[in-house]
Design a protein around this motif. Structure first.
Motif, PDB file in Angstrom:
ATOM      1  N   ARG A  89       0.880  -1.266  -0.011  1.00 55.84           N
ATOM      2  CA  ARG A  89       0.101  -0.074  -0.128  1.00 55.84           C
ATOM      3  C   ARG A  89       0.968   1.196   0.041  1.00 55.84           C
ATOM      4  NH1 ARG A  89      -4.068  -0.199   4.727  1.00 55.84           N
ATOM      5  NH2 ARG A  89      -2.505   0.861   5.622  1.00 55.84           N
ATOM      6  N   GLU A  90       0.680   2.092  -1.034  1.00 54.60           N
ATOM      7  CA  GLU A  90       1.431   3.396  -1.054  1.00 54.60           C
ATOM      8  C   GLU A  90       0.465   4.167  -1.419  1.00 54.60           C
ATOM      9  OE1 GLU A  90       4.003   2.423  -4.136  1.00 54.60           O
ATOM     10  OE2 GLU A  90       5.860   2.133  -2.741  1.00 54.60           O
ATOM     11  N   SER A  91       0.777   5.583  -0.985  1.00 55.33           N
ATOM     12  CA  SER A  91      -0.222   6.815  -1.685  1.00 55.33           C
ATOM     13  C   SER A  91      -0.357   6.906  -3.235  1.00 55.33           C
ATOM     14  CB  SER A  91      -0.024   8.048  -0.926  1.00 55.33           C
ATOM     15  OG  SER A  91       1.460   8.560  -1.623  1.00 55.33           O
ATOM     16  N   ILE A  92      -1.186   7.490  -3.765  1.00 51.92           N
ATOM     17  CA  ILE A  92      -1.217   7.450  -5.161  1.00 51.92           C
ATOM     18  C   ILE A  92      -0.137   8.587  -5.762  1.00 51.92           C
ATOM     19  CG2 ILE A  92      -2.423   8.544  -7.183  1.00 51.92           C
ATOM     20  CD1 ILE A  92      -5.059   7.572  -5.679  1.00 51.92           C
ATOM     21  N   PHE A  93       0.213   9.620  -4.954  1.00 54.68           N
ATOM     22  CA  PHE A  93       1.446  10.624  -5.232  1.00 54.68           C
ATOM     23  C   PHE A  93       2.670   9.743  -4.970  1.00 54.68           C
ATOM     24  CE2 PHE A  93       4.318  13.827  -3.928  1.00 54.68           C
ATOM     25  CZ  PHE A  93       4.063  14.626  -5.023  1.00 54.68           C
ATOM     26  N   HIS A  94       2.986   8.967  -4.173  1.00 52.34           N
ATOM     27  CA  HIS A  94       4.135   8.124  -4.103  1.00 52.34           C
ATOM     28  C   HIS A  94       4.613   7.301  -5.016  1.00 52.34           C
ATOM     29  CE1 HIS A  94       7.083   5.295  -2.132  1.00 52.34           C
ATOM     30  NE2 HIS A  94       7.375   6.508  -1.377  1.00 52.34           N
ATOM     31  N   ARG A  95       3.218   6.755  -5.398  1.00 54.49           N
ATOM     32  CA  ARG A  95       3.552   5.670  -6.449  1.00 54.49           C
ATOM     33  C   ARG A  95       3.545   6.476  -7.951  1.00 54.49           C
ATOM     34  NH1 ARG A  95       0.431   0.581  -6.510  1.00 54.49           N
ATOM     35  NH2 ARG A  95      -0.084   1.071  -4.725  1.00 54.49           N
ATOM     36  N   ALA A  96       3.325   7.530  -8.186  1.00 56.20           N
ATOM     37  CA  ALA A  96       3.348   8.362  -9.194  1.00 56.20           C
ATOM     38  C   ALA A  96       4.802   8.698  -9.337  1.00 56.20           C
ATOM     39  CB  ALA A  96       2.324   9.544  -9.514  1.00 56.20           C
ATOM     40  N   VAL A  97       5.097   9.266  -8.120  1.00 58.85           N
ATOM     41  CA  VAL A  97       6.744   9.888  -8.198  1.00 58.85           C
ATOM     42  C   VAL A  97       7.793   8.642  -8.190  1.00 58.85           C
ATOM     43  CG1 VAL A  97       8.446  10.957  -6.761  1.00 58.85           C
ATOM     44  CG2 VAL A  97       5.992  11.932  -6.826  1.00 58.85           C
ATOM     45  N   THR A  98       7.486   7.667  -7.560  1.00 57.40           N
ATOM     46  CA  THR A  98       8.470   6.537  -7.794  1.00 57.40           C
ATOM     47  C   THR A  98       8.409   6.021  -9.339  1.00 57.40           C
ATOM     48  OG1 THR A  98       6.798   5.120  -6.819  1.00 57.40           O
ATOM     49  CG2 THR A  98       8.706   5.725  -5.490  1.00 57.40           C
ATOM     50  N   GLY A  99       7.261   5.937  -9.675  1.00 58.32           N
ATOM     51  CA  GLY A  99       7.094   5.513 -11.234  1.00 58.32           C
ATOM     52  C   GLY A  99       7.659   6.141 -12.199  1.00 58.32           C
ATOM     53  N   VAL A 100       7.570   7.590 -12.053  1.00 59.78           N
ATOM     54  CA  VAL A 100       8.192   8.457 -12.912  1.00 59.78           C
ATOM     55  C   VAL A 100       9.783   8.191 -12.662  1.00 59.78           C
ATOM     56  CG1 VAL A 100       9.101  10.747 -13.507  1.00 59.78           C
ATOM     57  CG2 VAL A 100       6.677  10.083 -13.203  1.00 59.78           C
ATOM     58  N   PHE A 101      10.370   8.313 -11.364  1.00 58.10           N
ATOM     59  CA  PHE A 101      11.671   8.035 -11.170  1.00 58.10           C
ATOM     60  C   PHE A 101      12.318   6.764 -11.555  1.00 58.10           C
ATOM     61  CE2 PHE A 101      14.765   6.193  -7.820  1.00 58.10           C
ATOM     62  CZ  PHE A 101      15.779   6.711  -8.469  1.00 58.10           C
ATOM     63  N   TYR A 102      11.653   5.531 -11.615  1.00 57.22           N
ATOM     64  CA  TYR A 102      12.072   4.270 -12.092  1.00 57.22           C
ATOM     65  C   TYR A 102      12.220   4.357 -13.506  1.00 57.22           C
ATOM     66  CZ  TYR A 102      13.059   2.807  -7.639  1.00 57.22           C
ATOM     67  OH  TYR A 102      13.721   2.654  -6.453  1.00 57.22           O
ATOM     68  N   SER A 103      11.022   5.085 -14.289  1.00 51.53           N
ATOM     69  CA  SER A 103      11.142   5.020 -15.682  1.00 51.53           C
ATOM     70  C   SER A 103      12.327   5.599 -16.095  1.00 51.53           C
ATOM     71  CB  SER A 103       9.917   5.543 -16.401  1.00 51.53           C
ATOM     72  OG  SER A 103       8.608   5.612 -15.542  1.00 51.53           O
ATOM     73  N   ILE A 104      12.705   6.815 -15.642  1.00 52.01           N
ATOM     74  CA  ILE A 104      13.852   7.671 -15.926  1.00 52.01           C
ATOM     75  C   ILE A 104      15.037   6.588 -15.699  1.00 52.01           C
ATOM     76  CG2 ILE A 104      15.112   9.488 -15.655  1.00 52.01           C
ATOM     77  CD1 ILE A 104      12.643  10.892 -14.819  1.00 52.01           C
ATOM     78  N   MET A 105      15.358   5.997 -14.496  1.00 53.76           N
ATOM     79  CA  MET A 105      16.387   5.348 -14.055  1.00 53.76           C
ATOM     80  C   MET A 105      16.481   4.124 -15.361  1.00 53.76           C
ATOM     81  SD  MET A 105      18.197   6.565 -11.683  1.00 53.76           S
ATOM     82  CE  MET A 105      19.269   5.394 -11.249  1.00 53.76           C
ATOM     83  N   THR A 106      15.501   3.460 -15.381  1.00 46.83           N
ATOM     84  CA  THR A 106      15.345   2.417 -16.269  1.00 46.83           C
ATOM     85  C   THR A 106      15.914   2.832 -17.464  1.00 46.83           C
ATOM     86  OG1 THR A 106      13.714   1.552 -15.049  1.00 46.83           O
ATOM     87  CG2 THR A 106      14.073   0.508 -17.142  1.00 46.83           C
ATOM     88  N   GLY A 107      15.349   3.936 -18.008  1.00 43.80           N
ATOM     89  CA  GLY A 107      15.903   4.432 -19.503  1.00 43.80           C
ATOM     90  C   GLY A 107      17.410   4.994 -19.254  1.00 43.80           C
ATOM     91  N   LEU A 108      17.735   5.374 -18.416  1.00 43.70           N
ATOM     92  CA  LEU A 108      19.049   6.095 -18.344  1.00 43.70           C
ATOM     93  C   LEU A 108      20.156   4.954 -18.026  1.00 43.70           C
ATOM     94  CD1 LEU A 108      18.872   9.376 -16.176  1.00 43.70           C
ATOM     95  CD2 LEU A 108      19.089   9.098 -18.419  1.00 43.70           C
ATOM     96  N   ILE A 109      19.883   3.925 -17.251  1.00 45.07           N
ATOM     97  CA  ILE A 109      21.105   3.176 -16.755  1.00 45.07           C
ATOM     98  C   ILE A 109      20.902   1.797 -17.780  1.00 45.07           C
ATOM     99  CG2 ILE A 109      21.648   4.115 -14.804  1.00 45.07           C
ATOM    100  CD1 ILE A 109      20.309   2.103 -13.281  1.00 45.07           C
ATOM    101  N   LYS A 110      19.831   1.678 -18.410  1.00 44.20           N
ATOM    102  CA  LYS A 110      19.472   0.531 -19.282  1.00 44.20           C
ATOM    103  C   LYS A 110      19.105  -0.813 -18.529  1.00 44.20           C
ATOM    104  CE  LYS A 110      21.457   3.133 -23.342  1.00 44.20           C
ATOM    105  NZ  LYS A 110      21.958   4.160 -22.277  1.00 44.20           N
ATOM    106  N   MET A 111      18.767  -0.737 -17.457  1.00 42.40           N
ATOM    107  CA  MET A 111      18.646  -1.876 -16.464  1.00 42.40           C
ATOM    108  C   MET A 111      17.182  -1.582 -16.095  1.00 42.40           C
ATOM    109  SD  MET A 111      22.026  -1.594 -14.205  1.00 42.40           S
ATOM    110  CE  MET A 111      23.611  -1.421 -14.760  1.00 42.40           C
ATOM    111  N   ASP A 112      16.417  -2.725 -15.947  1.00 42.10           N
ATOM    112  CA  ASP A 112      15.094  -2.579 -15.718  1.00 42.10           C
ATOM    113  C   ASP A 112      15.077  -2.642 -13.923  1.00 42.10           C
ATOM    114  OD1 ASP A 112      12.423  -2.411 -15.592  1.00 42.10           O
ATOM    115  OD2 ASP A 112      11.968  -4.483 -15.696  1.00 42.10           O
ATOM    116  N   MET A 113      14.759  -1.418 -13.631  1.00 44.45           N
ATOM    117  CA  MET A 113      14.847  -0.821 -12.304  1.00 44.45           C
ATOM    118  C   MET A 113      13.139  -0.835 -11.750  1.00 44.45           C
ATOM    119  SD  MET A 113      17.948  -0.423 -11.367  1.00 44.45           S
ATOM    120  CE  MET A 113      17.556   0.323  -9.891  1.00 44.45           C
ATOM    121  N   LYS A 114      12.240  -0.828 -12.463  1.00 44.81           N
ATOM    122  CA  LYS A 114      11.184  -0.812 -11.959  1.00 44.81           C
ATOM    123  C   LYS A 114      10.523  -1.425 -10.882  1.00 44.81           C
ATOM    124  CE  LYS A 114       8.095   2.047 -14.295  1.00 44.81           C
ATOM    125  NZ  LYS A 114       8.075   2.307 -15.628  1.00 44.81           N
TER     126      LYS A 114
END
Ligand code: UDP
Ligand code: MG
Length: 321
Positions: free
Chosen positions: A126-151
């Motif tokens: 269970r996470e707040s919607i906001f927290h989920r959205a922020v971590t979602g964006v962060f991990y998509s950026i990280m996944t793209g940047l370091i080319k490893m699936d971090m999600k």
């Protein structure tokens, strides 16, 4: 030397230590397994370290260290890696949000030859919607940047001693454990788990600290934002050449318009871009500055009696010399 070390970073978790100790001892008690529990109190301001010492009095397999202040979870994990001596090392949260039964699955894969076993979240709890959205964006950026699936990756993982030693060799102070275990390579397997509810205490992350954590992780892991700055700069130079020629031609032909709007918009846009770029560069400069200072990742102020003091207390070994 124990076969398995469990590293438990703990920051103001006085309500969790005993419960976690009991749960882990109970499930490991059923197996023939030599293990140690390494609790790192990350500069806790409550009775966390006292609780760790109390567990150590009861059970010599519990080891613990206390930081001189809060250095962050990354530092606590690395201190744990340094202190642990097991052939396999598992890092997990001390609030039992990482289900301990999964450790057996990890051990099985390790015994079958895996050197890194990644814990992958099959659900995030269970996470707040906001927290989920922020971590979602962060991990998509990280996944793209370091080319490893971090999600779905987490800090819950098992590492072979070889991998632990490789990680401890890394000279940088500013680490991102979750991604470094991908970076070092080795034979990797995955196990899936469901994030559990936290039973006692509350989460240590605020939105501000998450954003700081995200920026620090991106800059400690990739220089791509710096390259993006150069690319955007180049695009603007090319555009400005075109616009410049057009303006000159119009001026010479005497058809130059008042064009105030364009000027203001361009100034705003370019000014904004310059400031953002400076910010990006400044962030990297700050990283370099921090690394160049070469300060330790953490300072240990206390270790439990069953740990050789001189190895970890900086002031202590000088006294003994
Ligand atoms: N933690 C830590 N230092 C910190 C913040 C957290 O050692 O500065 C530990 C905390 O005690 C817990 C783990 O990291 O064992 C995960 O933290 P938390 O449960 O607050 O995060 P969440 O599960 O909400 O992501
Ligand atoms: Mg937690």
């Amino acid at each position: 030397m124990p076969e398995l070390s469990i590293i438990l970073p703990s920051y103001n978790e006085e309500q969790n230590i005993e419960n976690t100790y009991n749960t882990l001892t109970e499930i490991f008690g059923k197996e023939e397994l030599s293990y140690e529990l390494v609790f790192i109190s990350d500069g806790s301001t409550d009775a966390t370290y006292a609780e760790i010492c109390r567990m150590m009095q009861k059970d010599n397999r519990v080891k613990g260290a206390e930081f001189s202040r809060n250095f962050g979870k990354e530092a606590a994990i690395f201190a744990g890696l340094e202190i642990s001596s097991g052939d396999a090392v598992v890092v997990m949260d001390c609030d039992l949000q990482h289900p301990p039964q999964v450790i057996f699955e990890m051990l099985e894969k390790w015994r079958a030859g895996a050197e890194v076993v990644e814990g992958i979240k099959s659900s995030r709890g269970r996470e707040s919607i906001f927290h989920r959205a922020v971590t979602g964006v962060f991990y998509s950026i990280m996944t793209g940047l370091i080319k490893m699936d971090m999600k779905a990756s987490s800090d819950f993982k098992l590492l072979d001693r070889k991998v632990v030693n490789a990680l401890l060799e890394l000279p940088e102070r500013d680490t991102f454990f979750r991604a470094l275990s991908f970076w070092v390579g080795f034979k990797t397997e995955k196990v899936y788990y469901d994030v559990q509810e936290r039973q006692f205490g509350k989460s240590k992350w605020s939105t501000a600290s998450l954003i700081r954590y995200a920026i620090s992780n991106v800059t400690s892991f990739t220089t791509l934002p710096l390259k993006v700055v150069s690319v955007v700069g180049t695009v603007f130079v090319i555009l400005s050449i075109g616009l410049g020629i057009q303006t000159l031609v119009r001026f010479i032909m005497g058809t130059a318009a008042t064009g105030f709007t364009t000027v203001i918009l361009l100034i705003l846009l370019i000014g904004g871009l310059i400031l953002v770029s400076l910010g990006v560069i400044g962030n990297y400069l700050a990283r370099v500055y921090e690394e160049v200072k070469g300060r330790p990742r953490y300072i240990i102020s206390n270790v439990t009696e069953n740990i050789p003091t001189h190895m970890y207390l900086k002031g202590e070994w000088k006294k003994n010399d």
